[in-house]
Design an enzyme around this catalytic site. Structure first.
Site, PDB file in Angstrom:
ATOM      1  CD  GLU A   1      -1.910  -2.356   1.294  1.00 19.61           C
ATOM      2  OE1 GLU A   1      -2.813  -3.188   1.060  1.00 19.61           O
ATOM      3  OE2 GLU A   1      -0.777  -2.675   1.725  1.00 19.61           O
TER       4      GLU A   1
ATOM      5  CG  HIS B   1     -10.488  -7.077   6.527  1.00 18.69           C
ATOM      6  ND1 HIS B   1      -9.488  -7.472   7.371  1.00 18.69           N
ATOM      7  CD2 HIS B   1      -9.982  -7.185   5.267  1.00 18.69           C
ATOM      8  CE1 HIS B   1      -8.426  -7.835   6.653  1.00 18.69           C
ATOM      9  NE2 HIS B   1      -8.702  -7.662   5.379  1.00 18.69           N
TER      10      HIS B   1
END
Length: 667
Positions: free
Chosen positions: A400, A467
């Site tokens: 990322e 998540h």
């Protein structure tokens, strides 16, 4: 006498760097200056040699020990000193300091104060150069300590994978701040790490400017010809502390004196003398450089401090106010031809990206699994790499920081990148790139650069504590970002279209249940349809209570309003659509009529954005309110995986309805 034009040029550069460095350190020591400063004595030959190998249009990303790289690249010394000292004459008007030196006119695109974080941004600049096929090369410059940072390794892996035209320049001064290199790595040559990424790794004596030039020329030529990146390690003992005033208790005095005996300015002077350049000519260069440096500091001394009005300049394009609220008057409501297509939420996003890629060559997509045959976790990019090519719809490693850094660098170069951060929970992995770089570069550069990118990410459900979080409050606390949360397919298209054209970094937050709603279709306007950022939508009109909700809570708010209608309660539901800029005007107008407000969001109620809305509305409507503002939010606990627990943790329609009943009971 042989041609010594290279040596003359290198000597002038190292002498300019040394004279500037001496002047800064002397001024601080005498109390003339007050600033943080990271000395560069001993490393002059690295910057001089590398930049001599570059063309003027080539670009650099550097770090906060910036003086040598900046001067070598051509930054005016009055602007450099002015920025270090926080003066209006500075490269960034005094806003950035050493960590905000930006001079795109000479190819210095960014300076960073976060160790190692410039390398991913350099990749983005190199990617833009590669796509434009314009021959530019990028140098990402950092210290030896940065080689312990994951962002550097992510960047080198990506650069090698894509054969980017970049040189990773490591100034190895043998200390990571105050820690000797042998105490933080087993590597005897940092350049050996390049082999792991199948790129050349070269180590050179950083005190020999000519040797650095020769090694850099080979690396730059390789990059320019399409041969990909190089890791260039230039070793030069740091002759001063990590920062000015550092007592250097970790440095062996004997080692430092031995290193001082071969410092680069003296070595370069000796080389000129041995080549037959007269002492008079060398002294003339010295005199010219001395006068130039003194003139630069005299200009800084005569310059003004930044004015108070400069505080809010260049946070967002075209705004000089605090900027978190929408412009007044409100933007005009969107218009469209009247023709629509029935699309799901995911299809609306896919169609918008497809249209943007076809319309604007500057648009590129980057992310994990976004290319065919996968086409994205929720198929939002399905078919796009097949149609537009993998140069523009780029699958990336699971990295990322590398993804966001590359997007930022590409945006600095004029592209319109759309990086995908699969889950908003992963903000924690790359928050440095988003919050410290994308958000701040316009401001820290004094408006010289900007970062027009759109980050797509998603709020999940039923996936547990890592998540399923709603983390928009993290982003809202960072000036410079715009935060967008669509709750319908039409808004997904209209808001995403606006983000893609916006001059500032936008975070576009999607909702997993909406992305998974494969059979839920709604009319979406055809053509170039845009919803302005900063314009709320009144989803349902009412007269008794105003409910403000966004994202996944919008359907729940409408469901609650419908249920309460059966109890004789008329609820007005407002969807802000964008949280920054926030359309306070629409909310205030509603609350002044209904006299009651409930704010509902999935994020943790404590310190959530609902608290800020409550404060803003209370300030604006204190005399109109019939009851205190009621907040409905997630429990102060990580999001649980078990459905039975998540139901308790996260607001539902019934929870919002209870909030409305409470505010009515307090009236």
């Amino acid at each position: 006498m042989s041609d010594t034009s290279l040596e003359r040029g290198l000597y002038r550069t190292v002498r300019r760097i040394r004279c500037f460095d001496d002047r800064m350190r002397g001024g601080i020591a005498k109390g003339e200056f007050l600033c943080s400063y990271w000395p560069v004595e001993g490393q002059e030959g690295i910057s001089a040699g590398v930049v001599a190998a570059l063309e003027p249009e080539d670009q650099m990303v550097i770090t906060y020990r910036c003086a040598a790289d900046a001067i070598a690249k051509g930054v005016r010394m009055d602007e450099l000193a002015g920025e270090l000292l926080g003066r209006s004459i500075g490269t960034s008007g005094g806003r950035g300091g050493a960590m905000g030196i930006s001079a795109p006119d000479v190819g210095l695109m960014a300076t960073t104060g976060i160790v190692g974080s410039g390398a991913p941004i350099g990749n983005g600049l190199a990617l833009a150069a590669q796509l434009a096929d314009d021959g530019r090369v990028v140098v990402a410059s950092f210290g030896d300590g940065a080689t312990s940072i994951g962002a550097v390794h992510e960047a080198m892996n990506l650069a090698s994978l894509w054969d980017l035209p970049i040189v990773f320049l490591c100034h190895n001064n043998l200390f990571g701040e105050g820690t000797p290199v042998e105490e933080y790595t087993r590597s005897t040559r940092l350049s050996d790490r390049a082999a792991g990424y199948r790129m050349p790794g070269v180590t050179v004596d950083g005190t020999d400017a000519v040797a650095v030039y020769e090694a850099a020329r080979e690396a730059v030529d390789r990059a320019r010809s399409g041969g990909g990146p190089t890791f260039l390690e230039a070793v030069a003992f740091r002759l001063n502390g990590h920062y000015f005033g550092d007592p250097c208790e970790y440095v062996d005095p004997g080692e430092r004196e031995a290193a001082r005996a071969k410092e680069p300015v003296g070595r370069m002077r000796k080389r000129l003398e041995e080549a037959g350049v007269s002492a008079a000519e060398i002294e003339n260069i010295d005199s010219e450089v001395d006068a130039e440096v003194e003139g630069a500091f005299a200009a800084v001394g005569a310059s003004a401090e930044p004015s108070a009005e400069d505080l809010y300049g260049d946070i967002y394009a075209g705004r000089s106010d605090p900027g978190c609220l929408a412009s007044t008057p409100r933007p005009a409501a969107p218009v469209f031809s009247g023709e629509t297509d029935d699309l799901t939420y995911a299809e609306a996003i896919n169609k918008t990206l497809d249209d943007a890629l076809a319309r604007d060559d500057r648009v590129i997509l980057l992310g994990e699994d976004i290319a065919d045959p996968v086409g994205g976790l929720f198929k939002c990019t399905a078919g796009l790499s097949t149609k537009h090519g993998r140069d523009r719809v780029r699958p990336t490693p699971i990295a990322e920081q590398a993804i966001m850094g590359a997007a930022i660098g590409a945006a600095l170069a004029g592209m319109r990148p759309v990086p995908e951060l699969m889950f908003v929970d992963f903000l924690a992995v790359c928050l440095d790139q988003i919050a410290n770089h994308a958000a701040k570069m316009r401001y820290m550069s004094g408006g010289r650069v900007h970062v027009p990118l759109t980050i797509r990410t998603m709020v999940g459900v039923e996936s547990g504590a890592q998540h399923s979080q709603s983390l928009e409050a993290w982003l809202l606390h960072t000036p410079g970002l715009k935060v967008v949360i669509p709750s319908t397919p039409a808004d997904a298209k209209g808001l995403l279209s606006s983000c893609l054209e916006d001059p500032d970094p936008c975070v576009f937050i999607e909702s997993r249940p909406m992305l998974l709603a494969r059979k839920s279709r709604e009319p979406v306007p055809r053509g170039d349809y845009r919803v302005p950022l900063g314009l709320a939508s009144v989803r349902r009109e009412g007269s008794d209570v105003t409910v403000v909700a966004w994202g996944l809570e919008m359907p729940s708010a409408l469901e609650a309003a419908e249920a309460l209608q059966g109890e004789g309660v008329s609820v007005e539901v407002i969807d802000p659509r964008t949280l920054v800029p926030f359309d306070l005007e629409t909310v205030v107008e509603s609350v002044r009529r209904t006299r009651r407000l409930v704010v509902a969001h999935r994020a943790t109620q404590f310190c959530g954005f609902g608290a800020e809305i409550a404060a803003l509305v209370t300030e604006a409507c204190f005399r109109d309110l019939a009851a205190p503002v009621e907040r409905v939010g997630g429990g102060y606990a990580p999001v649980p995986r078990a459905a039975s627990l998540e139901t308790v943790h996260t607001p539902r329609a019934s929870t919002i309805a209870d909030g409305v009943r409470r505010v009515l009971a307090k009236s």
